[in-house]
Design an enzyme around this catalytic site. Structure first.
Site, PDB file in Angstrom:
ATOM      1  N   GLU A 193       0.853  -1.183   0.000  1.00  0.00           N
ATOM      2  CA  GLU A 193       0.000   0.000   0.000  1.00  0.00           C
ATOM      3  C   GLU A 193       0.893   1.239   0.000  1.00  0.00           C
ATOM      4  OE1 GLU A 193      -2.864   0.458   3.202  1.00  0.00           O
ATOM      5  OE2 GLU A 193      -3.626   2.321   2.310  1.00  0.00           O
ATOM      6  N   ASN A 251      -4.621   5.060  -2.125  1.00  0.00           N
ATOM      7  CA  ASN A 251      -5.839   5.595  -1.503  1.00  0.00           C
ATOM      8  C   ASN A 251      -6.427   6.725  -2.342  1.00  0.00           C
ATOM      9  OD1 ASN A 251      -5.972   4.282   1.340  1.00  0.00           O
ATOM     10  ND2 ASN A 251      -3.828   4.860   1.059  1.00  0.00           N
ATOM     11  N   GLU A 283      -8.058   2.171  -3.237  1.00  0.00           N
ATOM     12  CA  GLU A 283      -8.724   2.011  -1.939  1.00  0.00           C
ATOM     13  C   GLU A 283      -9.645   3.191  -1.676  1.00  0.00           C
ATOM     14  OE1 GLU A 283      -6.137   1.141   1.315  1.00  0.00           O
ATOM     15  OE2 GLU A 283      -5.240  -0.590   0.318  1.00  0.00           O
ATOM     16  N   ASP A 313     -11.889   0.347   2.007  1.00  0.00           N
ATOM     17  CA  ASP A 313     -10.933   0.580   3.098  1.00  0.00           C
ATOM     18  C   ASP A 313     -11.675   0.864   4.407  1.00  0.00           C
ATOM     19  OD1 ASP A 313      -8.510   0.965   4.313  1.00  0.00           O
ATOM     20  OD2 ASP A 313      -7.896   2.647   3.070  1.00  0.00           O
ATOM     21  N   GLU A 370      -5.808  -4.827   8.205  1.00  0.00           N
ATOM     22  CA  GLU A 370      -4.745  -3.849   8.411  1.00  0.00           C
ATOM     23  C   GLU A 370      -4.516  -3.672   9.906  1.00  0.00           C
ATOM     24  OE1 GLU A 370      -6.267  -0.317   6.403  1.00  0.00           O
ATOM     25  OE2 GLU A 370      -7.338   0.268   8.214  1.00  0.00           O
TER      26      GLU A 370
HETATM   27  P1  C2E Z   1      -5.308   3.691   5.591  1.00  0.00           P
HETATM   28  O1  C2E Z   1      -5.460   3.720   4.117  1.00  0.00           O
HETATM   29  O2  C2E Z   1      -6.280   2.896   6.365  1.00  0.00           O
HETATM   30  O3  C2E Z   1      -3.819   3.203   5.855  1.00  0.00           O
HETATM   31  C1  C2E Z   1      -3.429   2.388   6.902  1.00  0.00           C
HETATM   32  C2  C2E Z   1      -2.817   3.183   8.029  1.00  0.00           C
HETATM   33  O4  C2E Z   1      -2.529   2.312   9.109  1.00  0.00           O
HETATM   34  C3  C2E Z   1      -1.503   3.837   7.677  1.00  0.00           C
HETATM   35  O5  C2E Z   1      -1.440   5.066   8.387  1.00  0.00           O
HETATM   36  C4  C2E Z   1      -0.476   2.871   8.221  1.00  0.00           C
HETATM   37  O6  C2E Z   1       0.785   3.443   8.507  1.00  0.00           O
HETATM   38  C5  C2E Z   1      -1.170   2.451   9.486  1.00  0.00           C
HETATM   39  N1  C2E Z   1      -0.713   1.157   9.965  1.00  0.00           N
HETATM   40  C6  C2E Z   1      -0.199   0.143   9.240  1.00  0.00           C
HETATM   41  N2  C2E Z   1       0.083  -0.914  10.026  1.00  0.00           N
HETATM   42  C7  C2E Z   1      -0.264  -0.555  11.280  1.00  0.00           C
HETATM   43  C8  C2E Z   1      -0.178  -1.235  12.541  1.00  0.00           C
HETATM   44  O7  C2E Z   1       0.239  -2.381  12.667  1.00  0.00           O
HETATM   45  N3  C2E Z   1      -0.634  -0.533  13.615  1.00  0.00           N
HETATM   46  C9  C2E Z   1      -1.130   0.734  13.533  1.00  0.00           C
HETATM   47  N4  C2E Z   1      -1.522   1.339  14.637  1.00  0.00           N
HETATM   48  N5  C2E Z   1      -1.205   1.394  12.346  1.00  0.00           N
HETATM   49  C10 C2E Z   1      -0.775   0.747  11.244  1.00  0.00           C
HETATM   50  P2  C2E Z   1      -0.961   6.410   7.713  1.00  0.00           P
HETATM   51  O8  C2E Z   1       0.154   6.176   6.761  1.00  0.00           O
HETATM   52  O9  C2E Z   1      -0.768   7.385   8.831  1.00  0.00           O
HETATM   53  O10 C2E Z   1      -2.211   6.835   6.859  1.00  0.00           O
HETATM   54  C11 C2E Z   1      -3.399   7.221   7.457  1.00  0.00           C
HETATM   55  C12 C2E Z   1      -4.493   7.385   6.463  1.00  0.00           C
HETATM   56  O11 C2E Z   1      -4.241   8.496   5.604  1.00  0.00           O
HETATM   57  C13 C2E Z   1      -4.642   6.191   5.515  1.00  0.00           C
HETATM   58  O12 C2E Z   1      -5.355   5.191   6.177  1.00  0.00           O
HETATM   59  C14 C2E Z   1      -5.396   6.824   4.364  1.00  0.00           C
HETATM   60  O13 C2E Z   1      -6.775   6.881   4.634  1.00  0.00           O
HETATM   61  C15 C2E Z   1      -4.858   8.243   4.363  1.00  0.00           C
HETATM   62  N6  C2E Z   1      -3.876   8.371   3.268  1.00  0.00           N
HETATM   63  C16 C2E Z   1      -2.581   8.009   3.221  1.00  0.00           C
HETATM   64  N7  C2E Z   1      -2.034   8.315   2.025  1.00  0.00           N
HETATM   65  C17 C2E Z   1      -3.024   8.860   1.278  1.00  0.00           C
HETATM   66  C18 C2E Z   1      -3.111   9.374  -0.058  1.00  0.00           C
HETATM   67  O14 C2E Z   1      -2.161   9.361  -0.840  1.00  0.00           O
HETATM   68  N8  C2E Z   1      -4.329   9.872  -0.457  1.00  0.00           N
HETATM   69  C19 C2E Z   1      -5.425   9.884   0.360  1.00  0.00           C
HETATM   70  N9  C2E Z   1      -6.571  10.386  -0.115  1.00  0.00           N
HETATM   71  N10 C2E Z   1      -5.385   9.411   1.619  1.00  0.00           N
HETATM   72  C20 C2E Z   1      -4.201   8.903   2.063  1.00  0.00           C
HETATM   73 MG    MG Z   2      -5.750   2.462   2.739  1.00  0.00          MG
HETATM   74 MG    MG Z   3      -7.563   1.556   6.357  1.00  0.00          MG
END
Ligand code: C2E
Ligand code: MG
Ligand code: MG
Length: 411
Positions: A193, A251, A283, A313, A370
């Site tokens: 991802e 995403n 996603e 998602d 996830e």
């Molecule tokens: P998401 O798509 O649900 O991504 C999964 C999030 O869970 C990611 O946070 C990831 O770092 C985190 N994660 C992965 N494994 C674990 C784990 O074992 N424990 C915990 N506590 N967390 C874990 P991240 O990178 O902070 O991203 C947060 C959200 O921001 C993403 O949730 C997604 O909705 C959004 N996002 C990230 N990149 C993009 C993007 O390019 N465009 C858009 N529109 N949204 C984005």
């Molecule tokens: Mg995601």
């Molecule tokens: Mg998610």
């Protein structure tokens, strides 16, 4: 009853998990309270205070200068019961972890969990009476896990203005980090991802919560999305050229899907990098996917027809019905990390996890979990028949340059 303080005999064994924690045990039955105190002592806990109901517990909290680490409380108590006590703890912003012990049936314990979270309390789990030292030890280790959560998991309100974020985009400071997705049965890496990261010249690596909503609210998420799609399509094509059979997930914000021309624009971004849409999974959050806006549905169908995978998602946080889910040609269902992380210890989360996996099976689509953080989460997911998982247990999101080496090492 007067709250009493007891300093246990201490432990000879420095590895005992509860050794340095300060406990408060709230229980009206003298015998049961005594039994729990002895169990905690057997786990090496040296600082244990006691109270017989909510009122005397609040008194202990007022009298003792140092903060407690863990509060163990019964629910059914005369005077102030456990529910009122937890509410008061939440109002007073007490930072201790909570363990609920109770003779209540399982469904009510599930409600207690939801209620504690609503009051802002960090619940480690519940113990059905009679408690066992093993269960206490499990929950104490949860306390350490929660306490040692890395900075990366911190969420909060955005800390940057729109101007600052746009300036960062212009200066090309944004890039995808990749988190591997693993097939649970075979341990094979199926893809990654792409998660947006901002390499801020002064602020280190900034996480999405600090800029996604700023961009979305201003209607300016498109530029970041084009960048993420282009860079991750190029990276994925490079992985594939190097012989790695991987796909990439990106995403997509629902705001974008309201634009009737978006499907063609997304397709162009991907194919322009020499990657076929079938290697890209888009996603869309569950709440967004359930939108009844005609353009959103039209775009999703068109994207699926072009060959993109479509993933729901954060599944479990919205309210979609089976009927709504069958309306859209999803290929993947991604269970929200909040259920995955707590499933091993929380009945209610486990139920949601299991029914989500069942839903995916019924729809004939791939299930992904996830937020698998521990070996225990991992094993539970395997037992429940989940297809893929991603989470800190296997790897944190990493820089693009590190990902191919990571895949080789894992293999
Ligand atoms: P998401 O798509 O649900 O991504 C999964 C999030 O869970 C990611 O946070 C990831 O770092 C985190 N994660 C992965 N494994 C674990 C784990 O074992 N424990 C915990 N506590 N967390 C874990 P991240 O990178 O902070 O991203 C947060 C959200 O921001 C993403 O949730 C997604 O909705 C959004 N996002 C990230 N990149 C993009 C993007 O390019 N465009 C858009 N529109 N949204 C984005
Ligand atoms: Mg995601
Ligand atoms: Mg998610």
């Amino acid at each position: 009853m007067q709250p009493s303080t007891r300093n246990g005999p201490g432990s000879q064994n420095a590895a005992l998990p509860g050794k340095d924690l300060r406990f408060l045990v709230v229980e009206d039955h003298d015998f049961q309270r005594r039994m729990m105190v002895e169990m905690l002592e057997s786990l090496g806990v040296r600082s244990i205070h006691e109270a017989s109901d909510g009122f005397s517990a609040l008194e202990v909290l007022r009298e003792i200068d140092q903060a407690f680490d863990v509060i163990v409380t019964d629910i059914d108590m005369p005077g102030m019961d456990g529910m009122a006590f937890i509410r008061r703890l939440g109002e007073a912003k007490v930072r201790a972890s909570l363990i609920i012990t109770s003779g209540l049936d399982k469904s009510l314990l599930g409600t207690m969990e939801t209620m504690s979270a609503a009051y802002g309390m960090r619940l480690l789990g519940t113990i059905e009476k009679p408690p066992t030292p093993q269960r206490f030890a499990e929950l104490i280790s949860m306390h350490w896990q929660v306490r040692s959560k890395p900075e990366e998991t911190k969420q909060g309100s955005p800390t940057f203005t729109l101007q600052q974020v746009l300036k960062g985009l212009e200066a090309e400071q944004f890039e995808p980090y990749y988190q591997p997705k693993i097939e649970l049965k075979t341990r094979r890496v199926t893809g990654a991802e792409a998660l947006a990261r901002w390499r801020h010249p002064h602020g280190g690596v900034v996480l999405p919560y600090a800029f996604i909503s700023v961009l979305e609210e201003a209607g300016q998420i498109a530029e970041l999305t084009w960048l993420m799609l282009a860079k991750s399509a190029r990276d994925c094509r490079n992985w594939r050229d190097a012989g790695l059979d991987l796909n990439v997930s990106v995403n997509i914000s629902v705001k974008l899907l309201e634009d009737p021309a978006i499907a063609d624009a997304i397709t162009w971004q991907v194919t322009h990098q020499g990657l076929e849409p079938k290697h890209v999974i888009l996603e869309i959050t569950e709440s967004a996917a359930m939108s009844s806006v005609g353009h959103v549905l039209e775009n999703l169908v068109r994207l699926r027809m072009k060959g993109f995978g479509l993933s729901i998602d954060d599944y479990g946080t919205g309210y979609s019905s089976l009927q709504q889910l069958t309306r859209i040609p999803f290929t993947e269902l991604k269970v929200d990390h909040s259920f995955v992380m707590h499933a091993a210890h929380q009945e209610s989360s486990r139920m949601i996890l299991e029914s989500s996996l069942e839903m995916a099976r019924k729809l004939g689509i791939t299930s992904v979990a996830e937020g698998a953080e521990t070996a225990e989460d991992w094993n539970l997911l395997r037992e429940c028949g989940c297809d893929l998982a991603q989470g800190f247990f296997v790897a944190r999101p990493m820089k693009s340059a590190d990902f191919p080496d990571w895949v080789q090492t894992w293999a």
